[in-house]
Design an enzyme around this catalytic site. Structure first.
Site, PDB file in Angstrom:
ATOM      1  N   GLY A  49      -8.928  -2.374 -10.093  1.00 43.65           N
ATOM      2  CA  GLY A  49     -10.200  -2.994  -9.713  1.00 43.65           C
ATOM      3  C   GLY A  49     -10.604  -2.736  -8.270  1.00 43.65           C
ATOM      4  CG  HIS A  50      -9.642  -2.880  -3.863  1.00 44.24           C
ATOM      5  ND1 HIS A  50      -9.227  -2.085  -2.829  1.00 44.24           N
ATOM      6  CD2 HIS A  50     -10.473  -3.800  -3.313  1.00 44.24           C
ATOM      7  CE1 HIS A  50      -9.763  -2.506  -1.694  1.00 44.24           C
ATOM      8  NE2 HIS A  50     -10.524  -3.551  -1.962  1.00 44.24           N
ATOM      9  CG  PHE A  51     -13.237  -0.009  -4.689  1.00 46.00           C
ATOM     10  CD1 PHE A  51     -13.892  -1.200  -4.918  1.00 46.00           C
ATOM     11  CD2 PHE A  51     -12.760   0.262  -3.426  1.00 46.00           C
ATOM     12  CE1 PHE A  51     -14.117  -2.101  -3.868  1.00 46.00           C
ATOM     13  CE2 PHE A  51     -12.969  -0.642  -2.383  1.00 46.00           C
ATOM     14  CZ  PHE A  51     -13.644  -1.826  -2.601  1.00 46.00           C
TER      15      PHE A  51
END
Length: 142
Positions: A49-51
């Site tokens: 999720g990052h990224f």
């Protein structure tokens, strides 16, 4: 030089996978300093999720890794065994470069002041000699 593998690190600090962010300690002197490494892989949970389009290690996790190395330095003192080092503050923090999968993050924390259960560490994380983050970390022993 004194070395510690992950199992020996786990005997000193309470962190465990997936939050143990230090793979090994290359050298340390109890109460003085520690130098460790985090081998950053694409399989780290936070990269999902990052990224997703450009994986970057979150800056707060780099600071946490530096704090864990500092905790090894302070908690390896005989009178600190079994205790926990808590964050008390982060000062003068500067992020200088991104850290991505494949990077080997060198983590160095020097204990520069200590009075009772409170202390300050000067911390620098780098990749191939290039500073990624530097900060002054305050800790409290509990």
């Amino acid at each position: 030089m004194k070395h510690l593998d992950v199992k020996q690190i786990e005997e000193i600090i309470p962190h465990r996978h997936p939050f143990l962010l230090v793979d090994y300690i290359e050298d340390y002197e109890p109460g003085e300093f520690a130098v460790g490494y985090k081998c950053v892989t694409f399989r780290e949970d936070f990269f999902r999720g990052h990224f997703p389009q450009e994986p970057v290690m979150p800056g707060v996790l780099m600071v946490e890794a530096l704090a864990q190395v500092g905790a090894v330095a302070i908690l390896s003192l005989e009178d600190m065994k079994g205790k926990t080092a808590y964050f008390g503050g982060i000062n003068k923090c500067k992020f200088r470069r991104k850290v991505a999968p494949g990077d080997k993050l060198r983590l160095e924390t020097k204990i520069i002041r200590r009075k009772g259960p409170v202390g300050i560490g000067s911390a620098v994380a780098s990749v191939d000699g290039e500073v990624a983050v530097e900060a002054e970390l305050t800790f409290m022993i509990g």
